[in-house]
Design a protein around this motif. Sequence first.
Motif, PDB file in Angstrom:
ATOM      1  N   UNK A 192      35.167  34.000  38.666  1.00 54.87           N
ATOM      2  CA  UNK A 192      35.525  34.005  40.300  1.00 54.87           C
ATOM      3  C   UNK A 192      36.172  32.730  40.441  1.00 54.87           C
ATOM      4  N   UNK A 193      35.860  31.501  40.003  1.00 52.61           N
ATOM      5  CA  UNK A 193      36.640  30.165  40.185  1.00 52.61           C
ATOM      6  C   UNK A 193      38.128  30.261  39.807  1.00 52.61           C
ATOM      7  N   UNK A 194      38.150  30.952  38.521  1.00 50.31           N
ATOM      8  CA  UNK A 194      39.365  31.317  38.037  1.00 50.31           C
ATOM      9  C   UNK A 194      40.171  32.022  38.842  1.00 50.31           C
ATOM     10  N   UNK A 195      39.730  33.012  39.350  1.00 43.84           N
ATOM     11  CA  UNK A 195      40.445  34.166  40.119  1.00 43.84           C
ATOM     12  C   UNK A 195      40.944  33.482  41.390  1.00 43.84           C
ATOM     13  N   UNK A 196      40.199  32.819  42.005  1.00 45.24           N
ATOM     14  CA  UNK A 196      40.482  31.912  43.085  1.00 45.24           C
ATOM     15  C   UNK A 196      41.519  30.898  43.099  1.00 45.24           C
ATOM     16  N   UNK A 197      41.364  30.101  42.014  1.00 45.09           N
ATOM     17  CA  UNK A 197      42.533  29.302  41.715  1.00 45.09           C
ATOM     18  C   UNK A 197      43.774  30.008  41.435  1.00 45.09           C
ATOM     19  N   UNK A 198      43.813  30.858  40.702  1.00 40.19           N
ATOM     20  CA  UNK A 198      45.114  31.502  40.275  1.00 40.19           C
ATOM     21  C   UNK A 198      45.675  32.369  41.544  1.00 40.19           C
ATOM     22  N   UNK A 199      44.761  33.062  42.483  1.00 39.53           N
ATOM     23  CA  UNK A 199      45.206  33.679  43.409  1.00 39.53           C
ATOM     24  C   UNK A 199      45.872  32.664  44.578  1.00 39.53           C
ATOM     25  N   UNK A 200      45.301  31.550  44.430  1.00 37.75           N
ATOM     26  CA  UNK A 200      45.933  30.594  45.371  1.00 37.75           C
ATOM     27  C   UNK A 200      47.180  30.015  44.924  1.00 37.75           C
ATOM     28  N   UNK A 201      47.440  30.067  43.634  1.00 36.51           N
ATOM     29  CA  UNK A 201      48.624  29.329  43.068  1.00 36.51           C
ATOM     30  C   UNK A 201      49.710  30.381  42.993  1.00 36.51           C
ATOM     31  N   UNK A 202      49.341  31.756  42.744  1.00 31.15           N
ATOM     32  CA  UNK A 202      50.287  32.800  42.716  1.00 31.15           C
ATOM     33  C   UNK A 202      50.704  33.526  43.861  1.00 31.15           C
ATOM     34  N   UNK A 203      49.434  33.787  44.819  1.00 31.81           N
ATOM     35  CA  UNK A 203      49.703  34.383  46.006  1.00 31.81           C
ATOM     36  C   UNK A 203      49.318  35.897  46.021  1.00 31.81           C
ATOM     37  N   UNK A 204      49.225  36.744  46.890  1.00 28.07           N
ATOM     38  CA  UNK A 204      48.849  37.992  46.726  1.00 28.07           C
ATOM     39  C   UNK A 204      49.833  38.709  46.023  1.00 28.07           C
ATOM     40  N   UNK A 205      49.548  39.936  45.511  1.00 28.00           N
ATOM     41  CA  UNK A 205      50.286  40.729  44.859  1.00 28.00           C
ATOM     42  C   UNK A 205      50.246  40.704  43.454  1.00 28.00           C
ATOM     43  N   UNK A 206      49.567  39.813  42.672  1.00 27.45           N
ATOM     44  CA  UNK A 206      49.738  39.496  41.230  1.00 27.45           C
ATOM     45  C   UNK A 206      48.297  39.680  40.607  1.00 27.45           C
ATOM     46  N   UNK A 207      48.066  40.859  40.890  1.00 27.43           N
ATOM     47  CA  UNK A 207      46.399  41.338  40.357  1.00 27.43           C
ATOM     48  C   UNK A 207      46.443  41.010  38.723  1.00 27.43           C
ATOM     49  N   UNK A 208      47.453  41.352  37.912  1.00 29.99           N
ATOM     50  CA  UNK A 208      47.087  40.926  36.432  1.00 29.99           C
ATOM     51  C   UNK A 208      47.108  39.271  36.254  1.00 29.99           C
ATOM     52  N   UNK A 209      48.097  38.590  36.956  1.00 26.44           N
ATOM     53  CA  UNK A 209      48.089  37.357  36.675  1.00 26.44           C
ATOM     54  C   UNK A 209      46.879  36.696  37.097  1.00 26.44           C
ATOM     55  N   UNK A 210      46.353  37.052  38.318  1.00 28.83           N
ATOM     56  CA  UNK A 210      44.917  36.522  38.784  1.00 28.83           C
ATOM     57  C   UNK A 210      44.025  37.111  37.653  1.00 28.83           C
ATOM     58  N   UNK A 211      43.819  38.227  37.295  1.00 27.58           N
ATOM     59  CA  UNK A 211      42.800  38.635  36.154  1.00 27.58           C
ATOM     60  C   UNK A 211      42.738  37.812  34.744  1.00 27.58           C
TER      61      UNK A 211
END
Length: 90
Positions: free
Chosen positions: A43-62
Motif C-alpha cells: 500500500x505504501x509502495x502504491x502511494x509512493x509510485x502513484x505520487x511519482x507517476x500520477x494518475x493513469x499508470x495502473x501497471x506502473x503503480x502496481x
Amino acid sequence: MVILEALGSVLLGLALSWAALRRLPDRLPAQRVVYPAGSLGALFGAYLTHTALGTGHLLGTLLGALFVAAVTLSLLIRPATRRLRRSAAA
C-alpha cells in the motif's frame, strides 16, 4: 481508479506474503506479522509510485507496490539457523 490501485496493491502484498511464508516458513516471523507487513508495504509502495507517476499508470503503480512489498518482506527474513562456530583461540 485510485480505489482499484489500492485494492490491487493490498492483494498483491497478501499474495507475496503468502508466497514468502510458503517458501521460507522457518526464516520468517509469525503469520500475524508477515501478512500486515506485506500488505502495508504494498500500500505504501502504491502511494509512493502513484505520487511519482500520477494518475493513469495502473501497471506502473502496481509494479511499484510489488517492489516495495518485496523489500519490506525481505527485511523480515532472519538468518539461517546454521551458524559458524569459532574456536576460542580465534
